[in-house]
Enzyme design. Structure first.
Site, short mmCIF file in Angstrom:
data_model
loop_
_atom_site.label_atom_id
_atom_site.label_comp_id
_atom_site.label_asym_id
_atom_site.label_seq_id
_atom_site.Cartn_x
_atom_site.Cartn_y
_atom_site.Cartn_z
N GLN A 111 4.24 -20.70 26.92
CA GLN A 111 4.69 -19.64 27.82
C GLN A 111 3.56 -18.63 27.98
OE1 GLN A 111 7.34 -16.28 26.79
NE2 GLN A 111 8.79 -17.22 28.22
N TYR A 183 8.42 -7.64 31.64
CA TYR A 183 6.99 -7.78 31.39
C TYR A 183 6.23 -7.82 32.72
CZ TYR A 183 8.63 -8.56 26.68
OH TYR A 183 9.24 -8.40 25.46
N ARG A 231 9.89 -18.34 34.37
CA ARG A 231 11.06 -17.73 33.73
C ARG A 231 11.31 -16.36 34.36
NH1 ARG A 231 12.87 -16.15 27.52
NH2 ARG A 231 14.65 -17.56 27.54
N ARG A 348 18.12 -19.06 19.26
CA ARG A 348 18.51 -18.67 17.90
C ARG A 348 19.08 -19.82 17.08
NH1 ARG A 348 22.69 -14.47 19.03
NH2 ARG A 348 22.70 -15.47 21.08
#
Length: 380
Positions: A111, A183, A231, A348
């Site tokens: 990524q 971001y 993404r 997770r």
């Protein structure tokens, strides 16, 4: 299966273990590992422990691993422990990691990450370099760093392309651009952080221009066959109600520009994958999640993500002492039956249990380990 299906039938677990093609890349099942920042890479170099961490999940049947965010330049972020995709020792270590994942039968994509204003004003890594973003604003609205010049944006664009070329040379199977969560690329897309008055700011079309230029440069760097994943999210780290696209038509405009630039897969980041993205829509479309809309408006493969197999969203479970119990996969199977996604990214659950995919495949649900916040601090 098509997005237009109105059947109430549910897919089976076996359906999630069928292959899917992302262009020329065949992924053996429908599970991806979501990117999760860990900061276990001193001086930006992945270690043998990090290599084993990814290889274990490949061995346990994850179809496509997407790495934690990887810095593309000297001014991408604040940490000296986040991995980088530049520098000879860093690239050599990545080659060993890719080889280890491939040896276990897995596929892997890095990524590519630039934090923009979220780098902060006092970074540990390269503190002498300025923090750059569209308008010098963080996602919480605070002044942070300064607006990048046109020349600096061209350099950042080239940094993304250079990192993508390095990823291809290291043997990665795809690349992902981090355009979510407030971001840098997302800072351009969202009107809350993009107040520019030049050709990169203003309308949604103009705000999409720089992310599209980055996508085009990355596509040119990796060639026509390698999947380029983008993404994106509506929410930001400091604002869960934010929207870059207020309507399906705006989403189509935004994602369409990125697809035209060379993006071939959309990774729709949500906190809960089953929640409708545009509940105000009419008819069956009102139930579509964000990945379902991405697939509908672009016709391209989509990746869904958000609390898969868990009963708590990440911001609760990540608190000190937090935990999330395992939950059923019925919502996931319903969405798959409607054709809403091609891959489902899990995060997770793979931190707490590297063998989660294998256990799901084999029906060993009673053996799945619940997520605990301290799982973030290990490389198990």
């Amino acid at each position: 299966m098509t997005l237009e299906s109105t059947e109430t039938g549910r897919a089976t677990l076996a359906d999630l273990f069928t292959p899917v093609d992302l262009g020329a890349l065949r992924v053996p099942n429908r599970f991806a590992m979501a990117p999760m920042t860990r900061e276990f890479s001193p001086e930006g170099t992945v270690t043998d422990e990090v290599i084993s961490y990814y290889a274990r999940r490949a061995a346990a049947g994850v179809g496509l691993l997407i790495t934690e965010g990887v810095y593309v330049s000297e001014d991408s972020g604040p940490s000296i422990r986040v991995p980088r995709l530049f520098g000879e020792p860093q690239l050599e270590a990545w080659k060993r990691l890719v080889e280890a994942v491939h040896a276990e039968g897995g596929l892997i994509a890095p990524q590519l990450w630039h934090l923009g204003a979220e780098r902060g004003d006092h970074p540990q890594y390269n503190s002498d370099l300025p923090t750059l973003s569209p308008s010098g604003l963080s996602s919480s609205g605070k002044t942070r760093g300064r607006a990048a010049t046109i020349a600096e944006l061209e350099r950042i664009r080239d940094d993304f392309a250079r990192a993508a070329a390095a990823a291809k040379a290291a043997g990665f199977d795809a690349v992902e651009l981090h355009g979510a969560h407030g971001y840098l690329l997302d800072q351009f897309l969202w009107e809350g952080t993009n107040r520019r008055e030049d050709s990169y700011g203003g309308s949604l079309e103009a705000r999409t221009r720089f992310p599209a230029e980055v996508a085009a440069a990355v596509r040119a760097a990796v060639g026509p066959e390698m999947p380029v994943i983008f993404r994106f999210s509506q929410w930001k780290s400091g604002d869960y109600t934010a929207r870059i696209a207020k309507t399906p038509a705006e989403l189509e405009l935004l994602l369409g520009a990125l697809a035209e630039a060379g993006v071939s897969v959309f990774h729709a980041s949500t906190r809960r994958h089953w929640e409708p993205a545009f509940p105000e829509a009419e008819g069956p479309e009102a139930q579509l999640g964000l990945a379902g809309w991405a697939k509908k408006v672009t016709g391209l493969p989509s990746i869904a993500v958000g609390s898969v197999g868990l009963n708590q969203a990440f911001q609760v479970a990540f608190q000190e002492g937090g935990r999330a119990e395992t939950a059923g996969l019925e919502p996931l199977l319903d969405q798959f039956a409607r054709g809403e996604f091609d891959l489902m990214a899990v995060g997770r659950v793979l931190l707490s249990d590297p063998a989660w995919v294998a256990k799901v495949r084999d029906g060993r649900f009673g053996e799945i380990r619940s997520f605990h916040a301290e799982d973030r601090e290990t490389l198990s």
